[in-house]
Design an enzyme around this catalytic site. Structure first.
Site, PDB file in Angstrom:
ATOM      1  N   GLU A 273     -44.716  11.329  -3.507  1.00  0.00           N
ATOM      2  CA  GLU A 273     -43.573  10.764  -4.250  1.00  0.00           C
ATOM      3  C   GLU A 273     -42.575  11.889  -4.554  1.00  0.00           C
ATOM      4  O   GLU A 273     -42.123  12.065  -5.689  1.00  0.00           O
ATOM      5  CB  GLU A 273     -44.044  10.122  -5.562  1.00  0.00           C
ATOM      6  CG  GLU A 273     -45.181   9.140  -5.362  1.00  0.00           C
ATOM      7  CD  GLU A 273     -45.663   8.490  -6.649  1.00  0.00           C
ATOM      8  OE1 GLU A 273     -45.567   7.269  -6.756  1.00  0.00           O
ATOM      9  OE2 GLU A 273     -46.118   9.216  -7.557  1.00  0.00           O
TER      10      GLU A 273
ATOM     11  N   CYS B 154     -45.043   2.108 -13.781  1.00  0.00           N
ATOM     12  CA  CYS B 154     -44.214   3.095 -14.483  1.00  0.00           C
ATOM     13  C   CYS B 154     -42.737   2.694 -14.520  1.00  0.00           C
ATOM     14  O   CYS B 154     -42.048   2.912 -15.513  1.00  0.00           O
ATOM     15  CB  CYS B 154     -44.366   4.464 -13.844  1.00  0.00           C
ATOM     16  SG  CYS B 154     -44.138   4.472 -12.062  1.00  0.00           S
TER      17      CYS B 154
HETATM   18  O1  FUB Z   1     -48.103   9.536 -12.715  1.00  0.00           O
HETATM   19  C1  FUB Z   1     -47.411   8.696 -13.616  1.00  0.00           C
HETATM   20  C2  FUB Z   1     -46.310   7.970 -12.895  1.00  0.00           C
HETATM   21  O2  FUB Z   1     -46.879   7.140 -11.884  1.00  0.00           O
HETATM   22  C3  FUB Z   1     -45.353   8.852 -12.141  1.00  0.00           C
HETATM   23  O3  FUB Z   1     -44.314   9.332 -12.908  1.00  0.00           O
HETATM   24  C4  FUB Z   1     -44.887   7.947 -11.078  1.00  0.00           C
HETATM   25  O4  FUB Z   1     -44.260   8.611 -10.018  1.00  0.00           O
HETATM   26  C5  FUB Z   1     -46.148   7.252 -10.678  1.00  0.00           C
HETATM   27  O5  FUB Z   1     -46.873   8.033  -9.781  1.00  0.00           O
HETATM   28 ZN    ZN Z   2     -41.873   4.766 -11.605  1.00  0.00          ZN
END
Ligand code: FUB
Ligand code: ZN
Length: 676
Positions: free
Chosen positions: A345, A441
């Site tokens: 990501e 999230c």
């Molecule tokens: O790891 C917590 C949240 O979940 C991250 O900020 C997002 O990118 C997702 O992976």
């Molecule tokens: Zn998110």
């Protein structure tokens, strides 16, 4: 850094948003997202992965009652990896265990934060009562020593802080502190704030520069900015110092994360840069390139900016500036999306901005807005606000459907639904918004951002009100022992006319108006009645104000075809359409299948028209283009000599990027070939 330029956001209690565009978004959050999210937190939404969030808090609370609250002193960590997510073997028979992602507690924290902001704009006794009852449940889970993370309360506190890199305890704390501060500032109720403080005190007793304390730092940043928020709400210096400690400690050698030993976790960092995924590869002042997980990165940079401002730290500020410029000049999509790869990501290498495999997580653009606002607090420079505006109207709004009922996590710039279904490289790209996510999230992050939009639009210092975003609102600014009342009316993003009514008699009031980067030539009425200075993209207006001054300013919005730096391989020979702050896209619904066959004509005229999509009014734009005949390619085989293809003139219809995928599954494209 010039302290005289510093400014801070206005309290949301001093702002009432009346803007047609943003008020509508905020009302969606209030009426749709917040209630839906509460149901999701309580696992009551059919067909949607349960959150287990409130359930985990209740179980932790129950364990507290049964077993007593256990304390734990700092011991050197001994790593055991327990996985990110735990799911019940039989979903119909849940045990008294922790379920969900290790950071599931944050579902509540983001919800309460959005509730807090929403209450400042729209008092709602019933919602407040519900929020208070949720807070009671959460506080029941808190241990006597202040510790409050259900994953370890339920699984055993002997393992706390043993996996800072991956297990998100400090991330959970950060969101809790943000939520608690927001709820306190909105309602004056401090039960959750006190709980967050007690958790912060616990963390402060565990981590720090003193001998015997843990020298770790968050694997997923946010605690840095949350501690600053806690400092600003409580005035307790130790929270600012702890935030600075986390910032300073990061990336020092020997790496703290090496100490944690995690044999079975793959380091997702780019080759040769250990812990770049967590921005812990170098001390922060030495970091010049934005790398790793994009949300983590911009949350860290936001915390760094907070610390730089409050500690008056020039070299930290310079590091923030370098990282800002690196993102904006090499790693940001035209939509304000960041994160070019779904692997980790993360940010990809410079200028690697693929359109169809983009990640551009909604949360990452939200984090970019956090970072932008903090940079603005140190230096009012339109370059920050321009990006903030870009992300808000495009890469963030695209994260939520026009009816507020479904969401994108990933925000691509080109979608072919067939590829999303059949090509593994694009499985992360969804052609339609989802109702919710197991890892939820993004939707709550949109909720907390939109319901606090006023705190991004304006900042103030002793005598100046900075208008960074033109969002219709009524606000009050304190100037010494007096007040200025300001009323802003705007028709952004469709029309650049702005009217500002000022009641500021006998004050030394200055109005600082941002001149948007996309505007060639603003028009200010009665220019001669002001003393005007211009600096870093802001127009500073002062005069002998009266009880009823009216400032009329207009930022003409032209539709324009934009090109991308030649360094971005993906977009060579292509153009994207923008009008004002809004990025446009083509959708199959308006332009037929195979959007890749379309081209724009560079000398086109633009026709802007009002249109309804899913009951919402937008402006669509039509322009002259051409379509390559589809049969040219498949019928003649894969290859044929240049010049044998045929084209027909067509009218291309563009809609705002944020409004795509509101009419079912279909193709979408932001960058389109230019016919030469
Ligand atoms: O790891 C917590 C949240 O979940 C991250 O900020 C997002 O990118 C997702 O992976
Ligand atoms: Zn998110």
């Amino acid at each position: 850094m010039d302290k005289n330029q510093f400014s801070t956001p206005l309290s949301l209690r001093n702002i009432q948003i009346s803007d047609t565009f943003w008020k509508n978004e905020m009302e969606l959050v209030r009426k749709e997202v917040i209630p839906y999210q509460w149901e999701a937190l309580n696992d009551r939404v059919e067909g949607v992965a349960p959150s287990y969030c409130m359930r985990n808090f209740k179980i932790a609370g129950k364990m507290n009652k049964e077993k007593g609250r256990l304390g734990a002193a700092y011991v050197e960590p001994k790593y055991t990896f327990r996985g990110f997510e735990s799911l019940p073997e039989d979903p119909d028979h849940l045990e008294d265990k922790f379920y969900g992602f290790v950071f599931q507690d944050t579902d509540f924290s983001k919800w309460i934060e959005a509730v807090g902001y929403s209450l400042t704009q729209h008092p709602d006794a019933e919602l407040e009562k519900l929020a208070d009852s949720a807070i009671d449940i959460v506080c029941e889970a808190q241990q006597e020593d202040g510790y409050l993370d259900t994953y370890y309360i339920i699984n055993g506190k002997d393992m706390i802080f043993s996996n800072l890199r991956d297990h998100h305890e400090l991330y959970c704390f950060g969101h809790l502190a943000e939520g608690a501060a927001a709820y306190y500032q909105a309602t004056g109720k401090d039960k959750l704030l006190k709980a967050a403080e007690r958790f912060a005190d616990y963390i402060d007793s565990y981590f720090g520069p003193e001998d015997g304390k843990c020298k770790g730092y968050p694997g997923h940043e946010i605690a840095e900015m949350a501690l600053v928020r806690l400092y600003e709400v409580t005035g307790k210096q130790k929270y600012l110092d702890l935030s600075a400690f986390f910032v300073e400690e990061r990336g020092k050698k020997p790496y703290y994360f090496d100490k944690e030993e995690h044999p079975d976790v793959v380091d997702k960092s780019p080759e040769g840069i250990r812990y770049a995924y967590n921005q812990a590869h170098l001390p922060v002042r030495e970091q010049k390139e934005a790398v790793g997980h994009a949300v983590r990165a911009v949350y860290l940079y936001s915390g760094m900016a907070d610390v730089a401002r409050l500690k008056n730290d020039d070299s930290l500020y310079e590091a923030c500036e370098r990282l800002w410029d690196n993102i904006v000049n090499q790693k940001m999509y035209i939509t304000g999306g960041i994160g070019g790869t779904h692997i980790g990501e993360a940010f990809s290498f410079p200028y690697d901005l693929p359109n169809d495999t983009a990640y551009a997580e909604t949360c990452a653009s939200i984090g970019l807005v956090f970072f932008a606002r903090r940079m603005l607090e140190m230096k009012p420079d339109a370059k920050y606000a321009d990006v903030m505006e870009r992300a808000l109207y495009n890469g963030i709004l695209s994260g939520m459907a026009l009816d507020g009922k479904s969401f994108f996590y990933v925000n691509p710039l080109e979608v072919n639904p067939e590829a999303c279904h059949k090509d593994e490289r694009k499985f992360h790209v969804k052609p339609v918004r989802q109702k919710w996510f197991g890892c939820a999230c993004c939707p709550p992050n949109i909720a907390r951002l939109l319901s606090s939009i006023g705190s991004y639009a304006y900042t103030e210092n002793d005598d100046t009100l900075f208008v960074h975003l033109y969002i219709g609102s009524t606000l009050t600014k304190k100037i010494g022992d007096r007040e200025a009342d300001i009323n802003i009316t705007s028709q952004f993003p469709w029309n650049g006319d702005v009217q500002i009514k000022v009641r500021a008699k006998d004050t030394g009031f200055k109005l600082a108006l941002r001149i948007p980067g996309w505007c060639d030539n603003y028009q200010l009425a009665d220019e001669e009645s002001y003393e005007i200075t211009q600096k870093n993209g802001y127009l500073y207006l002062s005069k002998a104000w009266t009880e009823e001054d009216v400032v009329d300013i207009s930022f003409p919005m032209r539709a324009r075809l934009m090109v991308c730096s030649a360094a971005v391989r993906e977009n060579i020979g292509k153009a994207a359409l923008m009008r004002g702050p809004v990025v446009y896209c083509l959708e199959e619904k308006d332009n037929g299948k195979n959007l890749h066959l379309l081209s724009v004509k560079p000398d086109t005229t633009f026709t802007v028209m009002e249109e309804q999509i899913a009951g919402t009014t937008i402006r669509k734009i039509q322009l002259n283009g051409s379509r390559m005949a589809a049969e040219d390619t498949p019928c003649n085989g894969l290859y044929s000599p240049l010049g044998t293809e045929t084209r027909e003139d067509v009218t291309l219809t563009y809609i705002p990027y944020y409004a795509w995928a509101n009419r079912g599954e279909n193709e979408m494209q932001v960058w389109t070939s230019v016919l030469q």
